[in-house]
Write a protein that holds these residues in place. Structure first.
Motif, PDB file in Angstrom:
ATOM      1  N   ALA A  36      42.111  55.698   8.283  1.00 49.58           N
ATOM      2  CA  ALA A  36      42.375  54.907   9.642  1.00 49.58           C
ATOM      3  C   ALA A  36      43.442  55.276  10.298  1.00 49.58           C
ATOM      4  O   ALA A  36      43.590  55.201  11.588  1.00 49.58           O
ATOM      5  N   ALA A  37      44.475  55.197   9.446  1.00 48.43           N
ATOM      6  CA  ALA A  37      45.842  55.910   9.863  1.00 48.43           C
ATOM      7  C   ALA A  37      45.721  57.274  10.822  1.00 48.43           C
ATOM      8  O   ALA A  37      46.422  57.406  11.909  1.00 48.43           O
ATOM      9  N   ALA A  38      45.189  58.161  10.173  1.00 45.42           N
ATOM     10  CA  ALA A  38      44.969  59.527  10.685  1.00 45.42           C
ATOM     11  C   ALA A  38      44.283  59.316  11.803  1.00 45.42           C
ATOM     12  O   ALA A  38      44.554  60.056  12.982  1.00 45.42           O
ATOM     13  N   PHE A  39      42.789  58.719  11.610  1.00 51.94           N
ATOM     14  CA  PHE A  39      41.907  58.725  12.839  1.00 51.94           C
ATOM     15  C   PHE A  39      42.411  57.926  14.061  1.00 51.94           C
ATOM     16  O   PHE A  39      42.553  58.262  15.169  1.00 51.94           O
ATOM     17  N   GLY A  40      43.198  56.785  13.841  1.00 53.81           N
ATOM     18  CA  GLY A  40      43.825  55.940  14.754  1.00 53.81           C
ATOM     19  C   GLY A  40      44.861  56.563  15.468  1.00 53.81           C
ATOM     20  O   GLY A  40      45.100  56.417  16.769  1.00 53.81           O
ATOM     21  N   LEU A  41      45.842  57.449  14.651  1.00 58.48           N
ATOM     22  CA  LEU A  41      46.947  58.123  15.455  1.00 58.48           C
ATOM     23  C   LEU A  41      46.498  59.316  16.622  1.00 58.48           C
ATOM     24  O   LEU A  41      46.920  59.138  17.547  1.00 58.48           O
ATOM     25  N   ALA A  42      45.403  59.949  16.165  1.00 58.76           N
ATOM     26  CA  ALA A  42      44.730  60.838  16.995  1.00 58.76           C
ATOM     27  C   ALA A  42      44.172  59.997  17.866  1.00 58.76           C
ATOM     28  O   ALA A  42      44.191  60.659  19.247  1.00 58.76           O
ATOM     29  N   SER A  43      43.446  59.198  17.853  1.00 57.02           N
ATOM     30  CA  SER A  43      42.684  58.442  18.812  1.00 57.02           C
ATOM     31  C   SER A  43      43.768  57.745  19.991  1.00 57.02           C
ATOM     32  O   SER A  43      43.470  57.752  21.130  1.00 57.02           O
ATOM     33  N   VAL A  44      44.834  57.157  19.512  1.00 60.95           N
ATOM     34  CA  VAL A  44      45.542  56.350  20.410  1.00 60.95           C
ATOM     35  C   VAL A  44      46.263  57.627  21.204  1.00 60.95           C
ATOM     36  O   VAL A  44      46.755  57.353  22.582  1.00 60.95           O
ATOM     37  N   CYS A  45      46.689  58.671  20.852  1.00 59.01           N
ATOM     38  CA  CYS A  45      47.244  59.785  21.504  1.00 59.01           C
ATOM     39  C   CYS A  45      46.286  60.343  22.581  1.00 59.01           C
ATOM     40  O   CYS A  45      46.713  60.469  23.679  1.00 59.01           O
ATOM     41  N   SER A  46      45.063  60.241  22.155  1.00 58.23           N
ATOM     42  CA  SER A  46      43.916  60.664  23.169  1.00 58.23           C
ATOM     43  C   SER A  46      43.986  59.621  24.436  1.00 58.23           C
ATOM     44  O   SER A  46      43.729  59.906  25.567  1.00 58.23           O
ATOM     45  N   VAL A  47      43.887  58.335  24.054  1.00 57.78           N
ATOM     46  CA  VAL A  47      43.986  57.492  24.820  1.00 57.78           C
ATOM     47  C   VAL A  47      44.946  57.266  26.042  1.00 57.78           C
ATOM     48  O   VAL A  47      44.755  57.280  27.212  1.00 57.78           O
ATOM     49  N   ILE A  48      46.147  57.829  25.610  1.00 56.83           N
ATOM     50  CA  ILE A  48      47.148  57.951  26.330  1.00 56.83           C
ATOM     51  C   ILE A  48      47.226  59.108  27.282  1.00 56.83           C
ATOM     52  O   ILE A  48      47.331  58.927  28.482  1.00 56.83           O
ATOM     53  N   VAL A  49      46.763  60.071  26.894  1.00 54.19           N
ATOM     54  CA  VAL A  49      46.685  61.502  27.421  1.00 54.19           C
ATOM     55  C   VAL A  49      45.553  61.179  28.468  1.00 54.19           C
ATOM     56  O   VAL A  49      45.675  61.576  29.636  1.00 54.19           O
ATOM     57  N   LEU A  50      44.406  60.723  27.825  1.00 57.31           N
ATOM     58  CA  LEU A  50      43.158  60.636  28.939  1.00 57.31           C
ATOM     59  C   LEU A  50      43.367  59.464  29.880  1.00 57.31           C
ATOM     60  O   LEU A  50      43.027  59.491  30.997  1.00 57.31           O
ATOM     61  N   GLY A  51      44.336  58.587  29.682  1.00 62.51           N
ATOM     62  CA  GLY A  51      44.426  57.517  30.404  1.00 62.51           C
ATOM     63  C   GLY A  51      45.213  58.128  31.807  1.00 62.51           C
ATOM     64  O   GLY A  51      45.231  57.600  32.801  1.00 62.51           O
ATOM     65  N   ASP A  52      46.269  59.225  31.523  1.00 65.48           N
ATOM     66  CA  ASP A  52      46.854  60.024  32.552  1.00 65.48           C
ATOM     67  C   ASP A  52      45.617  60.347  33.486  1.00 65.48           C
ATOM     68  O   ASP A  52      45.674  60.555  34.653  1.00 65.48           O
ATOM     69  N   GLU A  53      44.794  61.130  32.839  1.00 63.10           N
ATOM     70  CA  GLU A  53      43.752  61.802  33.605  1.00 63.10           C
ATOM     71  C   GLU A  53      43.037  60.902  34.578  1.00 63.10           C
ATOM     72  O   GLU A  53      42.533  60.909  35.443  1.00 63.10           O
ATOM     73  N   SER A  54      42.686  59.723  33.784  1.00 61.95           N
ATOM     74  CA  SER A  54      42.094  58.382  34.451  1.00 61.95           C
ATOM     75  C   SER A  54      42.714  58.091  35.673  1.00 61.95           C
ATOM     76  O   SER A  54      42.235  57.793  36.945  1.00 61.95           O
ATOM     77  N   GLY A  55      44.113  57.842  35.541  1.00 67.83           N
ATOM     78  CA  GLY A  55      45.009  57.662  36.714  1.00 67.83           C
ATOM     79  C   GLY A  55      44.959  58.629  37.767  1.00 67.83           C
ATOM     80  O   GLY A  55      44.963  58.150  39.065  1.00 67.83           O
ATOM     81  N   TYR A  56      44.816  59.915  37.369  1.00 68.56           N
ATOM     82  CA  TYR A  56      44.662  60.970  38.477  1.00 68.56           C
ATOM     83  C   TYR A  56      43.575  60.671  39.479  1.00 68.56           C
ATOM     84  O   TYR A  56      43.510  60.857  40.455  1.00 68.56           O
ATOM     85  N   THR A  57      42.463  60.481  38.443  1.00 74.37           N
ATOM     86  CA  THR A  57      41.019  60.343  39.396  1.00 74.37           C
ATOM     87  C   THR A  57      40.936  59.336  40.115  1.00 74.37           C
ATOM     88  O   THR A  57      40.463  59.199  40.882  1.00 74.37           O
TER      89      THR A  57
END
Length: 518
Positions: free
Chosen positions: A225-246
């Motif tokens: 959970a720790a490894a998968f969660g860390l990768a996932s929350v980083c994705s959320v933040i990065v992809l949230g930036d892309e969502s903000g752009y759209t």
């Protein structure tokens, strides 16, 4: 004209059922990939504890999935019962992804879930793993088509209005499929689901470690959970930036409301951390901001401005005045489709048809619209700023808090000290509700920020509802809320019951709270 009470109750009912449904969806999206990881390790190593992990967490996944399906069915029926004109107006476009999603959910996804639970003793290890992988793929593909439909509501590409059928018609399926807003929303939403699944497993595993129960089982679950969660929350933040752009590209009104940006600022605009919002005077009494950040997120440049609310309203006023011509010409074409003059006027102004339809809330004949009506229509094009501003910031704040938690949890697993840090385990337990709160706030920002439109810039919300009685809406709303609350209580009861039992509920004899293995 449709009454405001009828529109508000219809919106409230759909919002209530959607928000209830989305309490179950993120956990389904996230846990299914954790099951894939756990079962993959079992197939590669042959260590039976990983099979037990897959079965135990799969049991909790199954409870959540069943209730998620139950609450989701109602939503699609509401398009016909509560939003009949919406379904008529855009059904040709919106119905296609929903139909494909139905096939995904009821054939691929449901079939694989059945094989997952009943195929342990009937399939080989590799075959069962393939079933689990297909179950994960089906679950995420189901979400994809729902989000393609929702993305089109946010950014209606690949479709045009036909004055001959008086409906929106699809002209480019691939434009709908690869809509930038839909793709950004999909990856951002499923990543948030991955965070939810990881947080659930992390929190429950931390509780086991705090209690000193089934520690080897809990440690392995904690690490995954720790490894998968860390990768996932980083994705959320990065992809949230892309969502903000759209959002900045397709919905400048929503962007301005999120930032409480009343006036157009010099490029690049700053990101407001907090602000004292004064909606009555359309200004911020005070604010703290980080220079440049909002401009970079919203425009990917340092020289392009993000329009403020006042400028947006001025443009919307022009579009409403243009839209009046489109509505009048459309009415002429309804009477005579061969009216060449009306056709020419309509073609000239059809891009603003939706803005002209906003006036239908205030007058049946848009030609009789007064300056006061136009002003009300202009004001309605911007959602309330305060709930948008703070909902977004709470969501982002929770995201960064989870980033820190998963980062520390992952670091503790590398040091083999996850069970030796009670403060970290307690923090993980208390953070269990965080991803659900963030997900609900995310949907609130997306949907409330689209108002006053069901289809952004095309179809106003007040025109989309069915002709129902207010009393019937009160009754159905009370029924839905009561039934969904009961389902939520059942979900929480079952999840808590089996989580407390732990892996001992599998009856293998290898864990606590079960008879010794014979």
């Amino acid at each position: 004209m449709i009454s405001d009470q009828l529109v508000d109750l219809s919106r409230l009912q759909f919002a209530a059922t959607a928000m209830y449904h989305f309490l179950f969806v993120p956990l389904t999206l996230g846990m299914v990939w954790l099951l894939v990881i756990m079962e993959s390790v079992y197939v590669m190593t042959g260590n039976v504890i990983w099979k037990d992990m897959t079965r135990f967490w799969g049991k909790l996944f199954g409870i959540n999935f069943a209730l998620g399906v139950t609450t989701g069915i109602t939503l699609e029926f509401q398009f016909g019962t509560n939003w009949a004109y919406y379904s008529h107006y855009v059904g040709d476009i919106f119905g296609a992804p929903l139909a494909i999603e139905g096939l995904m959910a009821f054939f691929l996804e449901s079939t694989m879930i059945g094989l997952f639970f009943f195929g342990w003793d009937r399939l080989s290890k590799t075959q069962h793993l393939m079933v689990t992988i297909l179950m994960a793929v089906g679950t995420n593909l189901s979400a994809l088509w729902i989000l393609i439909a929702n993305g089109w509501m946010q950014n209606p590409v690949g479709a045009e209005f036909s004055y001959e059928t008086m409906r929106m018609e699809m002209v480019d399926f691939w434009a709908v499929l690869f809509n930038p807003d839909a793709q950004a929303k999909f990856v951002h939403t499923v990543s948030a689901g991955y965070v939810t699944g990881a947080m659930f497993v992390l929190s429950v595993s931390s509780w086991y470690l705090l209690k000193g129960r089934d520690t080897e089982f809990a440690k392995r679950s904690f690490r995954v959970a720790a490894a998968f969660g860390l990768a996932s929350v980083c994705s959320v933040i990065v992809l949230g930036d892309e969502s903000g752009y759209t959002v900045g590209e397709a919905q400048q009104t929503k962007m301005a409301a999120l930032e409480a940006m009343w006036e157009t600022e010099p490029a690049p605009a700053g990101l407001k951390l907090v602000a004292g919002i004064n909606e009555a005077e359309a200004k911020n009494d005070w604010e703290i901001e980080i220079p440049w950040v909002m401009g970079l997120i919203g425009t990917r440049s340092i020289d392009q401005q993000i329009p403020g609310i006042r400028e947006i309203k001025e443009k919307n006023c022009e579009r409403i005045e243009s839209g009046i011509h489109a509505v009048v010409a459309l009415e002429a074409l309804r009477r005579n489709k061969d009216d060449a003059q009306a056709k020419a006027v309509f073609e000239q102004h059809k891009a603003d048809l939706g803005f002209g339809l906003l006036l239908r809330k205030y007058t049946a004949d848009v030609r009789q619209a007064t300056p006061e009506m136009i002003r009300k229509a202009v004001d309605s094009t911007v959602p309330r700023v305060t709930p948008m501003f703070w909902s977004f910031r709470i969501m982002v704040g929770l995201g960064f808090a989870m980033l820190v938690l998963f980062g520390l949890a992952f670091w503790s697993t590398l040091k083999m000290q996850c069970a030796a840090r009670p403060w970290l385990l307690k923090w993980a337990v208390w953070m269990l509700p965080a991803p659900w709160i963030a997900c609900e706030l995310g949907w609130f920002v997306a949907e409330y920020g689209r108002q006053p439109w069901t289809i952004y810039g095309v179809l106003p919300t007040h025109m989309s509802v069915s002709t129902l009685s207010v009393n019937s809406l009160y009754g159905s709303l009370a029924g839905f809320v009561g039934f969904y609350t009961l389902l939520l209580i059942v979900e929480v009861y079952l999840m808590v019951k089996f989580a407390r039992q732990g892996p001992g509920s599998l009856g293998t004899g290898r864990y606590e709270r079960e008879p010794a293995y014979a």
